[in-house]
Enzyme design. Sequence first.
Site, PDB file in Angstrom:
ATOM      1  N   HIS A  91      37.193  36.905  43.897  1.00 54.36           N
ATOM      2  CA  HIS A  91      36.237  36.149  43.064  1.00 54.36           C
ATOM      3  C   HIS A  91      35.841  34.829  43.726  1.00 54.36           C
ATOM      4  O   HIS A  91      35.664  33.812  43.053  1.00 54.36           O
ATOM      5  CB  HIS A  91      36.814  35.868  41.674  1.00 54.36           C
ATOM      6  N   ASN A 164      36.172  40.525  32.920  1.00 52.73           N
ATOM      7  CA  ASN A 164      35.153  41.057  33.821  1.00 52.73           C
ATOM      8  C   ASN A 164      33.980  41.602  33.017  1.00 52.73           C
ATOM      9  O   ASN A 164      34.055  41.693  31.785  1.00 52.73           O
ATOM     10  CB  ASN A 164      35.729  42.202  34.667  1.00 52.73           C
ATOM     11  N   HIS A 356      43.825  30.933  34.128  1.00 53.38           N
ATOM     12  CA  HIS A 356      45.158  31.547  34.112  1.00 53.38           C
ATOM     13  C   HIS A 356      45.315  32.370  32.831  1.00 53.38           C
ATOM     14  O   HIS A 356      45.145  31.839  31.731  1.00 53.38           O
ATOM     15  CB  HIS A 356      46.216  30.449  34.176  1.00 53.38           C
ATOM     16  N   TYR A 379      48.165  33.967  38.667  1.00 53.53           N
ATOM     17  CA  TYR A 379      47.122  32.941  38.576  1.00 53.53           C
ATOM     18  C   TYR A 379      47.644  31.537  38.846  1.00 53.53           C
ATOM     19  O   TYR A 379      46.986  30.733  39.508  1.00 53.53           O
ATOM     20  CB  TYR A 379      46.402  33.035  37.222  1.00 53.53           C
TER      21      TYR A 379
HETATM   22 FE1  HDD Z   1      42.192  38.463  38.679  1.00 53.68          FE
HETATM   23  C1  HDD Z   1      40.819  35.614  39.894  1.00 53.68           C
HETATM   24  C2  HDD Z   1      39.555  38.814  36.486  1.00 53.68           C
HETATM   25  C3  HDD Z   1      43.389  41.541  37.709  1.00 53.68           C
HETATM   26  C4  HDD Z   1      44.931  37.979  40.560  1.00 53.68           C
HETATM   27  N1  HDD Z   1      40.509  37.424  38.279  1.00 53.68           N
HETATM   28  C5  HDD Z   1      40.123  36.270  38.891  1.00 53.68           C
HETATM   29  C6  HDD Z   1      38.884  35.829  38.336  1.00 53.68           C
HETATM   30  C7  HDD Z   1      38.531  36.724  37.378  1.00 53.68           C
HETATM   31  C8  HDD Z   1      39.558  37.736  37.342  1.00 53.68           C
HETATM   32  C9  HDD Z   1      37.291  36.695  36.513  1.00 53.68           C
HETATM   33  C10 HDD Z   1      38.106  34.598  38.774  1.00 53.68           C
HETATM   34  C11 HDD Z   1      38.488  33.400  37.972  1.00 53.68           C
HETATM   35  C12 HDD Z   1      37.644  32.230  38.387  1.00 53.68           C
HETATM   36  O1  HDD Z   1      36.419  32.278  38.151  1.00 53.68           O
HETATM   37  O2  HDD Z   1      38.195  31.277  38.925  1.00 53.68           O
HETATM   38  N2  HDD Z   1      41.553  39.928  37.416  1.00 53.68           N
HETATM   39  C13 HDD Z   1      40.514  39.820  36.531  1.00 53.68           C
HETATM   40  C14 HDD Z   1      40.542  40.942  35.622  1.00 53.68           C
HETATM   41  C15 HDD Z   1      41.612  41.717  35.969  1.00 53.68           C
HETATM   42  C16 HDD Z   1      42.254  41.065  37.094  1.00 53.68           C
HETATM   43  C17 HDD Z   1      39.562  41.168  34.487  1.00 53.68           C
HETATM   44  C18 HDD Z   1      42.116  42.982  35.347  1.00 53.68           C
HETATM   45  C19 HDD Z   1      41.920  43.302  34.115  1.00 53.68           C
HETATM   46  N3  HDD Z   1      43.828  39.575  39.082  1.00 53.68           N
HETATM   47  C20 HDD Z   1      44.164  40.809  38.563  1.00 53.68           C
HETATM   48  C21 HDD Z   1      45.474  41.198  39.026  1.00 53.68           C
HETATM   49  C22 HDD Z   1      45.926  40.179  39.818  1.00 53.68           C
HETATM   50  C23 HDD Z   1      44.872  39.176  39.845  1.00 53.68           C
HETATM   51  C24 HDD Z   1      46.176  42.485  38.651  1.00 53.68           C
HETATM   52  C25 HDD Z   1      47.223  40.037  40.558  1.00 53.68           C
HETATM   53  C26 HDD Z   1      48.336  40.643  40.273  1.00 53.68           C
HETATM   54  N4  HDD Z   1      42.737  37.069  40.042  1.00 53.68           N
HETATM   55  C27 HDD Z   1      43.948  37.048  40.648  1.00 53.68           C
HETATM   56  C28 HDD Z   1      44.162  35.792  41.478  1.00 53.68           C
HETATM   57  C29 HDD Z   1      42.831  35.029  41.263  1.00 53.68           C
HETATM   58  C30 HDD Z   1      42.045  35.967  40.356  1.00 53.68           C
HETATM   59  C31 HDD Z   1      44.599  36.030  42.874  1.00 53.68           C
HETATM   60  C32 HDD Z   1      42.074  34.563  42.501  1.00 53.68           C
HETATM   61  C33 HDD Z   1      41.627  33.164  42.221  1.00 53.68           C
HETATM   62  C34 HDD Z   1      42.312  32.793  41.003  1.00 53.68           C
HETATM   63  O3  HDD Z   1      43.058  33.834  40.555  1.00 53.68           O
HETATM   64  O4  HDD Z   1      42.263  31.720  40.460  1.00 53.68           O
HETATM   65  O5  HDD Z   1      45.247  35.091  40.978  1.00 53.68           O
END
Ligand code: HDD
Length: 705
Positions: A91, A164, A356, A379
């Site tokens: 993202h 999402n 988060h 997160y």
């Molecule tokens: Fe995630 C970012 C949505 C599964 C780990 N995720 C992130 C963002 C969104 C989502 C919208 C961007 C937030 C922003 O604008 O800063 N993610 C989802 C959805 C998921 C999902 C809807 C499943 C239903 N994500 C998911 C899993 C993991 C992560 C299973 C890890 C185990 N996601 C992350 C992250 C991020 C992230 C690595 C990257 C940047 C951040 O968190 O702040 O932690």
Amino acid sequence: MASKRPRKSVPAVASPAAMEPAETSPVAEALAPAQGLQSGEALTTAQGLRLRDTDHSLKAGPRGPSLLEDFHLREKITHFDHERIPERVVHARGAAAHGLFRAYGSAASVTKAPFLAEEGRETPVFVRFSTVLGSRGSADTVRDVRGFAVKFYTAEGNFDLVGNNMPVFFIQDGIKFPDIIHAGKPHPDREIPQAQTAHDTFWDFVSLHTEATHHVMWAMSDRGIPRSFRTMEGFGVHTFRLVNSAGESSLAKFHWKPTAGVHSLVWEEAQLAAGTDPDFHRRDMADAIDAGAFIEYELGIQVMADSDDETFEGIDLLDPTKIVPEELAPVQPVGMLTLNRNPDNFFAETEQVAFHTGNLVPGIEVTNDPLMQARLFSYLDTQLTRLGGPNFTQLPINRPHAPVNDNLRDGMHQTAVHRGVAPYLPNSLAGDEGPVPAEETRGGYVQIPRLVEGEKVRANPVSFDDHFSQATMFYVSMSPIEKAHLIEAFTFELGKCYEKQIRERTLGVLANVDADLCAQVAAGLGLPAPKGKPATDVRPSPALSQIVAVPGPIAGRVLGVVAGPGADLAGIGKIRKAFEARGAFVRVIAAAGGVLRKGARSEIIERTLLTTRSIEYDAVLVADGAGSLADLRLSVLLEEAFRHAKVLGAWGDGKQALRAAGIDTKAPGILLDDAVVAAYTKRLIDAVGLHRVWDRVPLVTARSG
Ligand code: HDD
């Protein structure tokens, strides 16, 4: 693409929830300390020393070497060298806006969270939309899932709904997240392709990992290429546990429903936009908010009874690859979100915002969905690297609007000056200054008691094994045009894979979704269609289709009007008035820039045939007086709009330009008249409200063979 700021005079989208951008909103107040860092008139160093010259480094003579003692040179360059922080691991590409959420009060029966339960309660929010796979500088319109992350600054602390624009996910257990992302990101050797899934590693993974099939159907559908942020749905994906003030729990799924309807680009348009205007979505949102055409989503919840097995109508509510069809559990509206203010600074706000899934408030709890459980760890962890330490919650955009009185201390980038000597509990030394635990009824993270027992295993429940039935449901719920788009998307993506075995294996997966889908993709790839065993007892869910039969709102839509010297400016004025009254935009296109004048009327030329492309418009008209404009670029503009099933029209001699572009003016969605009369404007508004002229598609397909 050249951009003119839209006229400030465009009125707000008519709605009771639309608000004036608040100069002194709580968010603006929260940002005040950061803005306050800039004060005084003189240019200074970071130490406040006034500077006389910032253009010349200190040298030993005008032609001599620079001197190490030049502190200003070193400070300026050193700070610049460190201006970037790591982009989000997923993202990374995103855009955001401030807004306000107003609760209807209808959720009070299921949750005690006041920001949802209290009628009329207003809560400031910050929303960041994103693509998943692309780097920070990638294009907006690529085929991908869109992130829809909402931070509610509630009086009880921050609640983040990190969702999402698709209601399911590729994996059932968060431990697979690095696998799906490594497969989707560019190949590690050459770092290509950027921001897309049309490559071998993605299809290798999802064809071997069939629980991804349902989500792949969504990603290949029109949902993967939204028309704008304002025309996409949002989903919390997971099932949450809501708790009301009587301590009763229920299971719920969150939905954001855009008031502008759900609409998408067509694939060729999305590809063109990625080249001609990579900022297509963020520009659209920022321009609209600047012009007062605010963006709205209604929040709704599907409520299911809480139960020991956490299922509903045979659907396992802990499985994030499954939806609950809206026909089985209606989405009940609980409040309205209005995005009404652009960020002042992209880095400070959009880049530094940290969401988060563990940011919860009393009345909303998580469930044991194994995808959610892993997210609860990820997160916070990721921000430590991205934002450089544990104090990112002190950044203005992340700071809660509720009082903060924690015992967290020190660390990188600490900006608070904590007082006292006893940052621990229990203590006898803090006196009135130290925090005390909240009373039981107001405390957060006080989960409703639930028995947890089981053997330690690395396993999924058996109910997670059904990977295809809802993928089939998705396909059979689509209209013919949406099915055609799905077939085209699969054929395109697999056509970009080098490995034949990956294409064949994916056809094997599609054979278990739908025989016709599989056969048509196979035909496009020139491969035999394997046989599968698709579910036969699947009922369609009409709510999954986004094709509309009756005209919807046109807020945020853009009408291009081709004009030139001598054009009917009175006619353009009438159309502008009607469109702007509905929160839509009219842009005048001409061969060259400047201002068109006729009598007392004038129109600013906002786009020229050099600076524009058809992708900027939902509909294109040629004004009377512009019909003789002979320019190949105009023909391309009109022909592209025709091919993308957009509304086209002309009045007076404008019809000549359509004919010169080879457009069959008898085709569906070509609106002609002799002059701009009220009935003509209404026809235009209705046609744009239907989003596209899908009836025209067979003609276009026939022409392109
Ligand atoms: Fe995630 C970012 C949505 C599964 C780990 N995720 C992130 C963002 C969104 C989502 C919208 C961007 C937030 C922003 O604008 O800063 N993610 C989802 C959805 C998921 C999902 C809807 C499943 C239903 N994500 C998911 C899993 C993991 C992560 C299973 C890890 C185990 N996601 C992350 C992250 C991020 C992230 C690595 C990257 C940047 C951040 O968190 O702040 O932690």
